[in-house]
Design a protein around this motif. Structure first.
Motif, PDB file in Angstrom:
ATOM      1  N   TYR A 135      -1.877 -12.053 -10.739  1.00  0.00           N
ATOM      2  CA  TYR A 135      -1.267 -13.036 -11.496  1.00  0.00           C
ATOM      3  C   TYR A 135      -1.354 -14.327 -10.961  1.00  0.00           C
ATOM      4  N   LEU A 136      -0.999 -14.387  -9.498  1.00  0.00           N
ATOM      5  CA  LEU A 136      -0.913 -15.707  -8.815  1.00  0.00           C
ATOM      6  C   LEU A 136      -2.258 -16.255  -8.564  1.00  0.00           C
ATOM      7  N   GLU A 137      -3.361 -15.518  -8.281  1.00  0.00           N
ATOM      8  CA  GLU A 137      -4.406 -15.713  -8.159  1.00  0.00           C
ATOM      9  C   GLU A 137      -4.972 -16.509  -9.611  1.00  0.00           C
ATOM     10  N   ALA A 138      -4.770 -15.833 -10.559  1.00  0.00           N
ATOM     11  CA  ALA A 138      -4.924 -16.418 -11.902  1.00  0.00           C
ATOM     12  C   ALA A 138      -4.374 -17.739 -12.261  1.00  0.00           C
ATOM     13  N   GLU A 139      -3.313 -17.790 -11.872  1.00  0.00           N
ATOM     14  CA  GLU A 139      -2.679 -19.155 -11.968  1.00  0.00           C
ATOM     15  C   GLU A 139      -3.425 -20.394 -11.129  1.00  0.00           C
ATOM     16  N   ALA A 140      -3.704 -19.783  -9.935  1.00  0.00           N
ATOM     17  CA  ALA A 140      -4.431 -20.818  -9.047  1.00  0.00           C
ATOM     18  C   ALA A 140      -5.571 -21.303  -9.609  1.00  0.00           C
ATOM     19  N   ALA A 141      -6.403 -20.370 -10.148  1.00  0.00           N
ATOM     20  CA  ALA A 141      -7.675 -20.419 -10.591  1.00  0.00           C
ATOM     21  C   ALA A 141      -7.751 -21.501 -11.837  1.00  0.00           C
ATOM     22  N   TYR A 142      -6.657 -21.181 -12.577  1.00  0.00           N
ATOM     23  CA  TYR A 142      -6.546 -21.969 -13.951  1.00  0.00           C
ATOM     24  C   TYR A 142      -5.985 -23.411 -13.324  1.00  0.00           C
ATOM     25  N   THR A 143      -5.355 -23.712 -12.294  1.00  0.00           N
ATOM     26  CA  THR A 143      -4.819 -25.023 -12.015  1.00  0.00           C
ATOM     27  C   THR A 143      -6.280 -25.547 -11.560  1.00  0.00           C
ATOM     28  N   ALA A 144      -6.777 -25.004 -10.510  1.00  0.00           N
ATOM     29  CA  ALA A 144      -8.264 -25.759 -10.326  1.00  0.00           C
ATOM     30  C   ALA A 144      -9.147 -25.829 -11.265  1.00  0.00           C
ATOM     31  N   GLU A 145      -9.276 -24.966 -12.349  1.00  0.00           N
ATOM     32  CA  GLU A 145     -10.268 -25.446 -13.398  1.00  0.00           C
ATOM     33  C   GLU A 145      -9.580 -26.623 -14.129  1.00  0.00           C
ATOM     34  N   VAL A 146      -8.387 -26.884 -14.300  1.00  0.00           N
ATOM     35  CA  VAL A 146      -7.900 -28.048 -15.059  1.00  0.00           C
ATOM     36  C   VAL A 146      -8.150 -29.087 -14.255  1.00  0.00           C
ATOM     37  N   MET A 147      -7.777 -29.101 -12.913  1.00  0.00           N
ATOM     38  CA  MET A 147      -7.937 -30.372 -12.102  1.00  0.00           C
ATOM     39  C   MET A 147      -9.198 -30.599 -11.725  1.00  0.00           C
ATOM     40  N   LYS A 148     -10.237 -29.890 -12.113  1.00  0.00           N
ATOM     41  CA  LYS A 148     -11.533 -30.167 -11.682  1.00  0.00           C
ATOM     42  C   LYS A 148     -12.123 -31.538 -11.984  1.00  0.00           C
ATOM     43  N   PRO A 149     -11.868 -31.918 -13.197  1.00  0.00           N
ATOM     44  CA  PRO A 149     -12.295 -33.465 -13.475  1.00  0.00           C
ATOM     45  C   PRO A 149     -11.499 -34.429 -12.795  1.00  0.00           C
ATOM     46  N   THR A 150     -10.584 -33.915 -11.879  1.00  0.00           N
ATOM     47  CA  THR A 150      -9.973 -35.086 -10.980  1.00  0.00           C
ATOM     48  C   THR A 150     -10.459 -35.087  -9.474  1.00  0.00           C
ATOM     49  N   GLU A 151     -11.579 -34.237  -9.196  1.00  0.00           N
ATOM     50  CA  GLU A 151     -11.966 -33.996  -7.826  1.00  0.00           C
ATOM     51  C   GLU A 151     -12.612 -35.236  -7.205  1.00  0.00           C
ATOM     52  N   ALA A 152     -13.234 -35.933  -8.035  1.00  0.00           N
ATOM     53  CA  ALA A 152     -13.640 -37.228  -7.653  1.00  0.00           C
ATOM     54  C   ALA A 152     -12.544 -38.226  -7.312  1.00  0.00           C
ATOM     55  N   LEU A 153     -11.514 -38.434  -8.127  1.00  0.00           N
ATOM     56  CA  LEU A 153     -10.453 -38.997  -7.711  1.00  0.00           C
ATOM     57  C   LEU A 153      -9.664 -38.563  -6.603  1.00  0.00           C
ATOM     58  N   GLN A 154      -9.280 -37.100  -6.516  1.00  0.00           N
ATOM     59  CA  GLN A 154      -8.735 -36.671  -5.291  1.00  0.00           C
ATOM     60  C   GLN A 154      -9.601 -37.100  -4.093  1.00  0.00           C
ATOM     61  N   ALA A 155     -10.773 -37.046  -3.852  1.00  0.00           N
ATOM     62  CA  ALA A 155     -11.647 -37.570  -2.982  1.00  0.00           C
ATOM     63  C   ALA A 155     -11.283 -38.939  -2.696  1.00  0.00           C
ATOM     64  N   ARG A 156     -11.354 -39.651  -3.325  1.00  0.00           N
ATOM     65  CA  ARG A 156     -11.057 -41.171  -3.251  1.00  0.00           C
ATOM     66  C   ARG A 156      -9.626 -41.578  -2.782  1.00  0.00           C
ATOM     67  N   TYR A 167      -7.950 -39.367  -1.033  1.00  0.00           N
ATOM     68  CA  TYR A 167      -7.875 -38.757   0.300  1.00  0.00           C
ATOM     69  C   TYR A 167      -8.543 -39.824   1.203  1.00  0.00           C
ATOM     70  N   ARG A 168      -9.698 -40.301   0.925  1.00  0.00           N
ATOM     71  CA  ARG A 168     -10.241 -41.410   1.952  1.00  0.00           C
ATOM     72  C   ARG A 168      -9.359 -42.584   2.010  1.00  0.00           C
ATOM     73  N   GLU A 169      -8.686 -42.977   1.078  1.00  0.00           N
ATOM     74  CA  GLU A 169      -7.909 -44.094   0.937  1.00  0.00           C
ATOM     75  C   GLU A 169      -6.644 -43.895   1.812  1.00  0.00           C
ATOM     76  N   MET A 170      -6.135 -42.771   1.852  1.00  0.00           N
ATOM     77  CA  MET A 170      -4.834 -42.312   2.891  1.00  0.00           C
ATOM     78  C   MET A 170      -5.239 -42.247   4.366  1.00  0.00           C
ATOM     79  N   LEU A 171      -6.639 -41.445   4.350  1.00  0.00           N
ATOM     80  CA  LEU A 171      -7.044 -41.393   5.584  1.00  0.00           C
ATOM     81  C   LEU A 171      -7.689 -42.540   6.522  1.00  0.00           C
ATOM     82  N   GLY A 172      -7.981 -43.680   5.452  1.00  0.00           N
ATOM     83  CA  GLY A 172      -8.196 -44.986   5.917  1.00  0.00           C
ATOM     84  C   GLY A 172      -7.206 -45.772   6.269  1.00  0.00           C
ATOM     85  N   ARG A 173      -5.956 -45.419   6.218  1.00  0.00           N
ATOM     86  CA  ARG A 173      -4.759 -46.209   6.588  1.00  0.00           C
ATOM     87  C   ARG A 173      -4.380 -45.734   7.889  1.00  0.00           C
TER      88      ARG A 173
END
Length: 723
Positions: free
Chosen positions: A83-104, A106-112
């Motif tokens: 069940y927990l792995e299914a929840e994790a997979a669902y969250t990852a799928e829903v958040m997939k369209p935000t991966e580019a934003l997440q990467a951006r 992350y780069r901003e935070m790391l750059g500070r």
């Protein structure tokens, strides 16, 4: 968090943001029917998992509650992991369209942050101690130099090396013996906050064979060969003080003292003078201190003042006197002195009186000065008393909203006090303050890279009126030029428990939100000690509902003053702050657009009814005991899991870790499962679980930044700030 001197240095000075052997089995119960994960029908897009309902009635005081997801406590049950792995997979799928934003993000935070960095060295026993980070490495490196900063560097612990092959690493204690030859350090490699203590010979680099398991506080005696440490019981309660002699097996260690009252935790520390050792038995309302000479490690322990219900005190030493912080005479504490030879209450003499508007949070002694850490009107202050003349003064700070705290002060005979200072717009700064001349010298201000300019941002403090008319402080930071027309997105944070006060400091990662127009607010609600111990008392036990109504009033007040609007308002809290999130969305689900609940303590009634779980018995004095009918009825009103009903809820991101020992993973798991089955809206509900971490999430600094980028990407997209 576990107080550790070298660890505090590593975390406070170097990490880029502010923020166990096995897991105990679930209590015995009748075997649950086989659980399964059933997919709910959906027309398109990712399909959220639905946990099977297994009836499990809970009866107390004539009230029957149905806990259909009790089976999720079975950590070793493969169906639970599925069940927990299914929840994790669902969250990852829903958040997939935000991966580019997440990467951006992350780069901003790391750059500070300055990835290769060095903390401000401090002197102790002829050495200069510091820690440093290296670009690309997750963890700090603990170092020292003998005699001067130009001397060769000696690496005491490289946590990156120790983390090899591990998915998690946390340093607990790190204490050097008086002669500088030995390092006692403890590590947790699971996230369950169970630390193994080892001793390293810094001359040879060899680590001794002795391993002390489940060790908490650690302190050296003055003979450089005797080590005292405390161990936890099965419920993770620090309860036994042991004496270890260097060169002997841990099986030969001597039990010095055992705290048998389950409400009390046991801690050990040493006076700043170095002359005395202390062990402290402490509950949420009562304490008792025992003392013995550091030069006589086998001496008998002497009680300073026998425990009395609701009497809290702490002790430090100077000369022939003990200096005692005590709440006898007032909830906000005072300072008294007592002779070392006869420290009982009958010999106490007042040095600093109790004050109704000033909370005396802590004291620190030097050879000629006393530093007092205070809170007044919701802000921290540092006061200095010259112990020869008795003249006292308060250190002034320039900003309206700020955080200040003592830094590493290991020298006894000195006029310099090292302090840390920051604010929501001023990055972490370390000063040496001359307690005689009252001059301060800036030793280091951590740089904020990427073109950050503090003058672009504004801090503000407003007061909102709570349900009962009490004024609650709310602190804000935002980019200048804010139009108070309700159009701005706003993130409101809160905690409000255990007497913990809000930390109003700098967060490198918040800049990504501020630069996108998000207003950040922190509510100093009742349940913390921001305005003194009475503020804590007004938000705990049967007064707990004040915490939640204060937070709701804070949100309503910010909307009324034009800082945001319902459709632009997000809220965030973790642990007891996650309880806050769960309670307020039950009470006012219409008020909030987005909710981020980190490791939320949401199954209050069930957890507080199970004395076998970590923390439960000791926390009867914070939340109440459900076996007491009046306490049960109070908790029954606000328990988030109990009060989920069929109605529309805001968008939610719920986060936890599989090895959390403070809020067990099943609390948020059960809450999410129940919300999925009952909520009537189509708003996203995501459950993000880290299978390799504990209460504070990932242990590596880069991994933490990725977690924060994930949270911010969710927040920004759900508020419509980023597409």
């Amino acid at each position: 968090m576990r107080p550790t001197r070298l660890l505090s240095l590593c975390l406070a000075a170097l990490l880029a943001h502010v923020a166990c052997s096995t897991t105990p089995p679930a209590p015995a119960a009748a075997p649950a029917p086989a659980a399964e994960v059933v997919a709910a029908p959906a027309p398109s897009g990712p399909v959220p998992p639905v946990a099977r309902r297994v009836p499990h009635p809970v009866n107390l005081h004539g009230d029957t509650l149905q806990d259909d997801y009790f089976w999720l406590r079975e950590k070793e049950n493969s169906e639970v992991r599925t069940y927990l792995e299914a929840e994790a997979a669902y969250t990852a799928e829903v958040m997939k369209p935000t991966e580019a934003l997440q990467a951006r993000l992350y780069r901003e935070m790391l750059g500070r942050i300055q990835q290769t960095d060095l903390s401000v060295p401090y002197r102790k026993g002829g050495y200069f101690y510091y820690s440093r980070t290296e670009e690309g490495k997750q963890y700090p490196i603990l170092c020292r130099r003998k005699g001067s900063l130009e001397a060769p560097e000696e690496v005491m612990l490289d946590l990156n090396v120790l983390a090899e092959g591990q998915t998690f690493l946390s340093l607990g204690d790190a204490e050097v013996s008086d002669d500088g030859h030995l390092l006692a350090y403890s590590l947790d490699t699971t996230g369950f906050r169970q630390y193994t203590l080892r001793v390293k010979d810094l001359r040879t680099g060899q680590v001794g064979e002795a391993r002390m398991e489940k060790a908490t506080s650690v302190v050296w005696a003055a003979d450089n060969r005797t080590l005292f440490y405390v161990t936890e019981d099965a419920a993770k309660r620090p309860s036994k003080l042991w004496r270890h002699t260097l060169g002997t097996a841990s099986s030969a260690d001597v039990l010095v003292y055992e705290e048998k009252d389950e409400r009390f935790n046991l801690y050990a520390h040493r006076s700043r003078s170095g002359e005395y050792l202390f062990t402290v038995s402490s509950s949420h309302t009562t304490s008792e201190v025992r003392v013995w000479p550091a030069r006589k490690p086998t001496a008998a322990l002497t009680v300073v003042a026998p425990r009395e219900q609701d009497h809290e005190y702490s002790v430090d030493h100077r000369g022939d006197q003990f200096y005692i912080r005590t709440n006898s005479g007032g909830r906000n504490f005072r300072v008294v002195t007592a002779p070392v030879k006869s420290p009982g209450r009958e010999n106490w003499k007042e040095l600093i009186p109790h004050r109704e508007t000033v909370m005396l949070q802590g004291v620190s002694l030097f050879k000629n000065h006393l530093m007092v850490y205070e809170r007044e009107a919701g802000l921290p202050h540092i006061s200095i008393t010259d112990l020869k003349t008795r003249a006292a003064h308060r250190v002034a700070f320039p900003e309206e909203v700020y955080a200040v705290f003592p830094e590493m002060n290991e020298e006894w005979d000195t006029k310099l006090l090292r302090i840390g200072y920051q604010s929501p717009v001023t990055s972490s700064s370390v000063y040496d303050y001359d307690m005689v001349s009252r001059e301060r010298k800036l030793l280091k201000q951590r740089p904020v890279l990427g073109g950050y300019d503090a003058s672009n941002y504004q801090t503000e403090r407003v007061m909102v009126e709570a349900k009962d008319g009490v004024k609650v402080p709310v602190n804000l930071v935002y980019r200048k030029g804010l139009k108070k027309d309700g159009s701005a997105p706003l993130l409101l944070k809160g905690y409000g428990a255990y007497g913990a006060s809000a930390f109003l400091g700098f967060n490198y990662n918040d800049v990504s939100l501020l630069d996108r127009g998000v207003v950040l607010a922190t509510a100093q609600i009742r349940g913390g000690s921001d305005l003194g111990k009475a503020w804590h008392d007004a938000g705990r036990m049967r007064n707990k509902m004040n915490t939640f109504t204060d937070f709701i009033a804070s949100a309503e007040g910010l909307i009324a003053q034009g800082y945001t609007s319902k459709g632009r308002l997000a809220i965030q809290g973790g642990s007891a702050g996650g309880l806050l999130m769960g309670a307020v969305v039950n009470l006012r689900p219409d008020l909030f657009k987005v909710v981020l609940a980190n490791v939320p303590f949401v199954d209050v009634l069930n957890t507080m009814s199970d004395a076998s779980l970590p923390l439960t018995v000791g926390e009867f004095e914070e939340w109440g005991n459900p076996q007491v009918k009046e306490d049960y009825e109070s908790m029954r009103q606000y328990c988030p899991y109990t009060n989920v009903t069929a109605k529309a809820y805001p968008t939610l991101l719920v986060k936890t870790s599989f090895n959390d020992s403070q809020v067990m993973y099943w609390e948020p798991a059960k809450w999410v499962a129940k919300l999925r089955s009952l909520k009537t809206d189509k708003n996203p509900l995501l459950f993000h679980i880290n299978m390799n971490a504990g209460h504070s999430g990932a242990s590596g600094r880069y991994d933490r930044l990725k977690e924060i980028a994930f949270d911010q990407a969710f927040l920004l997209t759900q508020l419509g700030v980023e597409p």
